[in-house]
Motif scaffolding. Structure first.
Motif, PDB file in Angstrom:
ATOM      1  N   VAL A 265      50.974 -34.477  38.157  1.00 54.67           N
ATOM      2  CA  VAL A 265      49.682 -34.066  38.708  1.00 54.67           C
ATOM      3  C   VAL A 265      48.627 -35.148  38.484  1.00 54.67           C
ATOM      4  O   VAL A 265      48.469 -35.663  37.380  1.00 54.67           O
ATOM      5  CB  VAL A 265      49.227 -32.739  38.067  1.00 54.67           C
ATOM      6  N   LYS A 266      47.897 -35.467  39.556  1.00 56.14           N
ATOM      7  CA  LYS A 266      46.849 -36.481  39.493  1.00 56.14           C
ATOM      8  C   LYS A 266      45.439 -35.911  39.644  1.00 56.14           C
ATOM      9  O   LYS A 266      44.459 -36.616  39.409  1.00 56.14           O
ATOM     10  CB  LYS A 266      47.077 -37.534  40.582  1.00 56.14           C
ATOM     11  N   ALA A 267      45.336 -34.652  40.062  1.00 57.10           N
ATOM     12  CA  ALA A 267      44.020 -34.030  40.235  1.00 57.10           C
ATOM     13  C   ALA A 267      44.170 -32.520  40.252  1.00 57.10           C
ATOM     14  O   ALA A 267      45.254 -31.994  40.534  1.00 57.10           O
ATOM     15  CB  ALA A 267      43.341 -34.517  41.520  1.00 57.10           C
TER      16      ALA A 267
ATOM     17  N   PRO B 298      40.833 -35.628  37.027  1.00 59.61           N
ATOM     18  CA  PRO B 298      39.618 -34.991  37.531  1.00 59.61           C
ATOM     19  C   PRO B 298      39.945 -33.627  38.143  1.00 59.61           C
ATOM     20  O   PRO B 298      41.004 -33.440  38.739  1.00 59.61           O
ATOM     21  CB  PRO B 298      39.128 -35.964  38.603  1.00 59.61           C
ATOM     22  N   VAL B 299      39.031 -32.688  37.992  1.00 63.56           N
ATOM     23  CA  VAL B 299      39.170 -31.365  38.609  1.00 63.56           C
ATOM     24  C   VAL B 299      37.949 -31.124  39.491  1.00 63.56           C
ATOM     25  O   VAL B 299      36.807 -31.209  39.027  1.00 63.56           O
ATOM     26  CB  VAL B 299      39.293 -30.254  37.547  1.00 63.56           C
ATOM     27  N   HIS B 300      38.209 -30.828  40.743  1.00 62.87           N
ATOM     28  CA  HIS B 300      37.141 -30.537  41.705  1.00 62.87           C
ATOM     29  C   HIS B 300      36.942 -29.027  41.775  1.00 62.87           C
ATOM     30  O   HIS B 300      37.887 -28.272  41.999  1.00 62.87           O
ATOM     31  CB  HIS B 300      37.501 -31.114  43.074  1.00 62.87           C
ATOM     32  N   GLN B 301      35.689 -28.623  41.570  1.00 65.69           N
ATOM     33  CA  GLN B 301      35.333 -27.205  41.505  1.00 65.69           C
ATOM     34  C   GLN B 301      34.500 -26.827  42.734  1.00 65.69           C
ATOM     35  O   GLN B 301      33.585 -27.569  43.109  1.00 65.69           O
ATOM     36  CB  GLN B 301      34.530 -26.919  40.234  1.00 65.69           C
TER      37      GLN B 301
ATOM     38  N   ASN C  17      38.206 -35.946  49.270  1.00 69.64           N
ATOM     39  CA  ASN C  17      38.298 -36.465  47.900  1.00 69.64           C
ATOM     40  C   ASN C  17      39.421 -37.481  47.732  1.00 69.64           C
ATOM     41  O   ASN C  17      39.704 -37.903  46.605  1.00 69.64           O
ATOM     42  CB  ASN C  17      38.501 -35.309  46.917  1.00 69.64           C
ATOM     43  N   GLY C  18      40.049 -37.863  48.832  1.00 71.35           N
ATOM     44  CA  GLY C  18      41.135 -38.833  48.771  1.00 71.35           C
ATOM     45  C   GLY C  18      42.436 -38.279  48.234  1.00 71.35           C
ATOM     46  O   GLY C  18      43.264 -39.022  47.707  1.00 71.35           O
ATOM     47  N   HIS C  19      42.634 -36.943  48.390  1.00 70.32           N
ATOM     48  CA  HIS C  19      43.797 -36.293  47.803  1.00 70.32           C
ATOM     49  C   HIS C  19      44.690 -35.614  48.842  1.00 70.32           C
ATOM     50  O   HIS C  19      45.371 -34.642  48.543  1.00 70.32           O
ATOM     51  CB  HIS C  19      43.343 -35.241  46.778  1.00 70.32           C
ATOM     52  N   ASP C  20      44.705 -36.147  50.068  1.00 70.26           N
ATOM     53  CA  ASP C  20      45.484 -35.473  51.106  1.00 70.26           C
ATOM     54  C   ASP C  20      46.985 -35.606  50.906  1.00 70.26           C
ATOM     55  O   ASP C  20      47.765 -34.912  51.575  1.00 70.26           O
ATOM     56  CB  ASP C  20      45.086 -35.970  52.496  1.00 70.26           C
ATOM     57  N   ALA C  21      47.422 -36.471  49.965  1.00 65.56           N
ATOM     58  CA  ALA C  21      48.844 -36.571  49.649  1.00 65.56           C
ATOM     59  C   ALA C  21      49.081 -36.687  48.146  1.00 65.56           C
ATOM     60  O   ALA C  21      50.185 -37.004  47.710  1.00 65.56           O
ATOM     61  CB  ALA C  21      49.469 -37.772  50.368  1.00 65.56           C
TER      62      ALA C  21
ATOM     63  N   LEU D  95      48.879 -32.187  43.202  1.00 67.22           N
ATOM     64  CA  LEU D  95      47.754 -31.388  42.723  1.00 67.22           C
ATOM     65  C   LEU D  95      48.216 -30.165  41.963  1.00 67.22           C
ATOM     66  O   LEU D  95      49.322 -29.662  42.161  1.00 67.22           O
ATOM     67  CB  LEU D  95      46.906 -30.908  43.912  1.00 67.22           C
ATOM     68  N   VAL D  96      47.309 -29.638  41.131  1.00 69.17           N
ATOM     69  CA  VAL D  96      47.416 -28.292  40.582  1.00 69.17           C
ATOM     70  C   VAL D  96      46.143 -27.562  41.011  1.00 69.17           C
ATOM     71  O   VAL D  96      45.070 -28.164  41.069  1.00 69.17           O
ATOM     72  CB  VAL D  96      47.579 -28.316  39.051  1.00 69.17           C
ATOM     73  N   MET D  97      46.273 -26.277  41.340  1.00 69.53           N
ATOM     74  CA  MET D  97      45.145 -25.594  41.953  1.00 69.53           C
ATOM     75  C   MET D  97      45.054 -24.161  41.468  1.00 69.53           C
ATOM     76  O   MET D  97      46.067 -23.496  41.232  1.00 69.53           O
ATOM     77  CB  MET D  97      45.328 -25.622  43.479  1.00 69.53           C
ATOM     78  N   LYS D  98      43.793 -23.687  41.339  1.00 71.33           N
ATOM     79  CA  LYS D  98      43.485 -22.281  41.052  1.00 71.33           C
ATOM     80  C   LYS D  98      42.485 -21.795  42.079  1.00 71.33           C
ATOM     81  O   LYS D  98      41.531 -22.508  42.419  1.00 71.33           O
ATOM     82  CB  LYS D  98      42.909 -22.138  39.643  1.00 71.33           C
ATOM     83  N   ILE D  99      42.689 -20.572  42.599  1.00 67.26           N
ATOM     84  CA  ILE D  99      41.764 -20.046  43.592  1.00 67.26           C
ATOM     85  C   ILE D  99      41.537 -18.559  43.363  1.00 67.26           C
ATOM     86  O   ILE D  99      42.484 -17.789  43.235  1.00 67.26           O
ATOM     87  CB  ILE D  99      42.276 -20.326  45.031  1.00 67.26           C
ATOM     88  N   ASP D 100      40.256 -18.184  43.282  1.00 67.73           N
ATOM     89  CA  ASP D 100      39.828 -16.794  43.115  1.00 67.73           C
ATOM     90  C   ASP D 100      38.585 -16.620  43.976  1.00 67.73           C
ATOM     91  O   ASP D 100      37.462 -16.829  43.509  1.00 67.73           O
ATOM     92  CB  ASP D 100      39.548 -16.504  41.638  1.00 67.73           C
TER      93      ASP D 100
END
Length: 274
Positions: A76-78, A101-104, A149-153, A156-161
């Protein structure tokens, strides 16, 4: 004349009775359909044993905490965390422990959470199905937000609520969104729409369901087989997860009631308690 009045009255009574009976039958049919949707969705979210996963909780000790396969986070890079409400223990833990980095994202609560020792970037924007502005709030798609954010490939790790917006965001996203998400923590909301079943089946093309926990803020025995209309799911990419297909075993000590002051509600499933 009396006979005409009696006949007219009888006709009105019969018509009203027919309308009542028809409405009652329509409600029964709709209730049956809704119950069937819940059964189908419940069957789709049964977790399987991911044999190479070591679960660890990230985030708050109660509401806001979610598990991840800690040993499968090496690439994981972001990180991405959606639905912040002024706090984000999950995102902060991910950033500090993985050094990424984590984007919120949140457009309803614009308070940027503090994360000493971590690298978090707050965006006053929500996730949606198109780029738009609603009541002055900006929305954009997962794919656009990743790309901006330059993360289209990027792995990632992701959380969504996001209180129900998750369903359409996932259902209408391109496949490319899911191919580089290694792990995905989701709090899903509501259980009665056929599109929820379609969404879960689509996600399962890319992920295994490794863990499920029910939110006790939303317990409702009328929703059987669901004990609650909000439920937290860990999805692990099929690129990195290994499963034998068996039901996921119990995970004592991993989960905690979202509201520690209220009775908990969990669902029994084959192979253990979710």
């Amino acid at each position: 004349m009396l006979a005409v009045v009696i006949a007219a009255t009888a006709a009105l009574v019969i018509r009203n009775q027919w309308r009542v009976a028809s409405a009652r039958q329509a409600r029964r049919i709709e209730a049956s359909r809704t119950a069937e949707v819940r059964k189908e969705l419940f069957a789709e979210i049964q977790p399987v044993r991911v044999t190479n996963c070591e679960l660890k909780r990230f985030g708050e000790p109660h509401d806001g905490g979610y598990p991840l396969c800690v040993n499968l986070l090496g690439a994981v890079k972001a990180g991405y965390s959606y639905g912040i409400s002024g706090y984000d223990g999950w995102g902060c833990d991910v950033s500090r422990q993985l050094h990424v980095p984590v984007h919120q994202y949140d457009c309803f609560d614009l308070r940027a959470p503090s994360c000493p020792g971590g690298s978090t970037v707050f965006h006053g924007e929500c996730v949606g199905t198109t780029r738009s502005t609603e009541d002055g709030r900006p929305f954009d798609t997962l794919s656009d937000q990743f790309a901006h954010n330059g993360h289209d490939a990027t792995p990632l790790v992701m959380k969504i609520d996001v209180e129900g917006a998750e369903w359409d965001s996932f259902l209408l996203a391109p496949d490319s969104v899911f191919t580089h998400i290694d792990q995905l923590d989701v709090e899903f909301h509501h259980v009665d729409d056929p599109k929820y079943v379609a969404t879960m089946r689509r996600l399962k093309q890319f992920f295994y369901i490794a863990h499920v926990h029910y939110n006790n803020f939303s317990c409702d025995p009328a929703l059987r087989p669901f004990p609650s209309w909000a439920f937290e799911v860990l999805l692990v990419s099929k690129r990195i997860a290994v499963t034998d297909g068996a039901p996921a075993p119990p995970t004592p000590g991993l989960d905690a009631a979202n509201n520690p002051s209220w009775p908990d509600c969990q669902a029994a499933a084959a192979g253990g308690t979710l």
